[in-house]
Write an enzyme that holds these catalytic residues in place. Structure first.
Site, PDB file in Angstrom:
ATOM      1  N   SER A 139       0.844  -1.194   0.000  1.00 21.89           N
ATOM      2  CA  SER A 139       0.000   0.000   0.000  1.00 21.89           C
ATOM      3  C   SER A 139       0.876   1.239   0.000  1.00 21.89           C
ATOM      4  O   SER A 139       1.982   1.227   0.564  1.00 21.89           O
ATOM      5  CB  SER A 139      -0.903   0.030   1.229  1.00 21.89           C
ATOM      6  OG  SER A 139      -1.642   1.243   1.298  1.00 21.89           O
ATOM      7  N   TYR A 152      -1.770  -0.365  10.942  1.00 23.23           N
ATOM      8  CA  TYR A 152      -1.946  -0.747   9.550  1.00 23.23           C
ATOM      9  C   TYR A 152      -0.823  -0.191   8.680  1.00 23.23           C
ATOM     10  O   TYR A 152      -0.197  -0.925   7.907  1.00 23.23           O
ATOM     11  CB  TYR A 152      -3.294  -0.253   9.026  1.00 23.23           C
ATOM     12  CG  TYR A 152      -3.456  -0.483   7.538  1.00 23.23           C
ATOM     13  CD1 TYR A 152      -3.719  -1.759   7.053  1.00 23.23           C
ATOM     14  CD2 TYR A 152      -3.319   0.568   6.630  1.00 23.23           C
ATOM     15  CE1 TYR A 152      -3.839  -1.986   5.678  1.00 23.23           C
ATOM     16  CE2 TYR A 152      -3.445   0.353   5.266  1.00 23.23           C
ATOM     17  CZ  TYR A 152      -3.711  -0.920   4.799  1.00 23.23           C
ATOM     18  OH  TYR A 152      -3.822  -1.136   3.453  1.00 23.23           O
TER      19      TYR A 152
END
Length: 260
Positions: A139, A152
């Site tokens: 990501s 995260y």
């Protein structure tokens, strides 16, 4: 050959919806048979992929656990994996000190521990055969401090870095490693991570179809890494010249609960 169909085999994790579902469909359309896994129902994904001509095996398992990874490895039944698309992962919003640590641990074990366990098992076989492709869903979140998504973003920073390192370790083989780095994507991620009341949760997002297509094409071309979407490419480039403290404050504005 992996089975009587003579088609190559792709394993896709986190395939119940979103990017994982679309990655499975990309593989099905391009001649792969599939083993798809997720901790949620896979019937819809399997039916869509079978409609594209693929043979599909499903496995419901929590890949955050050793038992889940064991089950997936056992489901292979010794078959060669031609493409591993390690996509399983989820997020967690709100301030770190307010989070349930069991939820924190599950994010880490899904995004990192289970992912690496599976990659090592499948990757060893690929290296022995000197053939195979690995696509890891990272990501652009891994490029910046994730205020109100600290765990995260930290896991994705690990995954982004790990993918490039593994690729270099395998540079003298015919096994390729590619990291797909999406930005905000229109999936269930924000609901599951309790981020729907944030700016990023309510903002514009890419379609999972376009993200998956970008990742699949990069994997097939053997690219090192790809950021999906031109806006995300720009944002990723800016992280390299922006101080981390500034990035952390910008992320606060995007991810702070109740600030949408």
């Amino acid at each position: 050959m992996n089975d009587i169909s003579g088609r190559p085999l792709a394993v896709i994790t986190g395939a119940s919806s979103g990017i994982g579902r679309e990655l499975a469909l990309e593989c099905a359309r391009h001649g792969y048979d599939l083993l798809i896994a997720a901790d949620r129902p896979l019937d819809e994904t399997a039916a869509a992929c079978r409609a594209e001509g693929a043979q599909v095996q499903t496995l419901n398992a929590d890949l955050a656990t050793p038992q889940g990874v064991d089950a997936l490895h056992a489901a292979l039944g010794g078959r060669d994996v031609d493409a591993l698309l390690a996509n399983a992962g989820h997020g967690l919003g709100h301030a770190f000190l307010d989070q349930d640590f069991n939820a924190v641990r599950h994010v880490i074990d899904t995004n990192i521990t289970g992912t690496l366990d599976l990659i090592q098992r499948v990757g060893k076989s690929m290296r022995e055969r000197n053939a195979g492709k690995i696509l890891i869903t990272g990501s652009i979140a891994g490029l910046m401090p994730g205020t109100f998504q600290a765990v995260y973003n930290g896991t994705k920073a690990f995954i982004d870095s790990f993918a490039y390192a593994l690729r270099n370790e395998l540079k003298d083989t015919n096994v390729s490693v590619t990291v797909l780095m999406p930005g905000p994507t229109d999936t269930e991620f924000f609901k599951r991570a309790e981020l729907t009341d944030t700016q990023v949760g309510q903002g514009s997002k890419q379609s999972p179809e376009s993200v998956a297509r970008t990742g699949y094409e990069a994997m097939e071309e053997g690219e090192a890494g790809v950021v999906a979407g031109w806006k995300n490419k720009l944002q990723a480039a800016l992280t390299h010249v922006t101080p981390d403290a500034v990035l952390a404050e910008r992320h606060r504005q995007m991810a702070e609960p109740g600030k949408a």
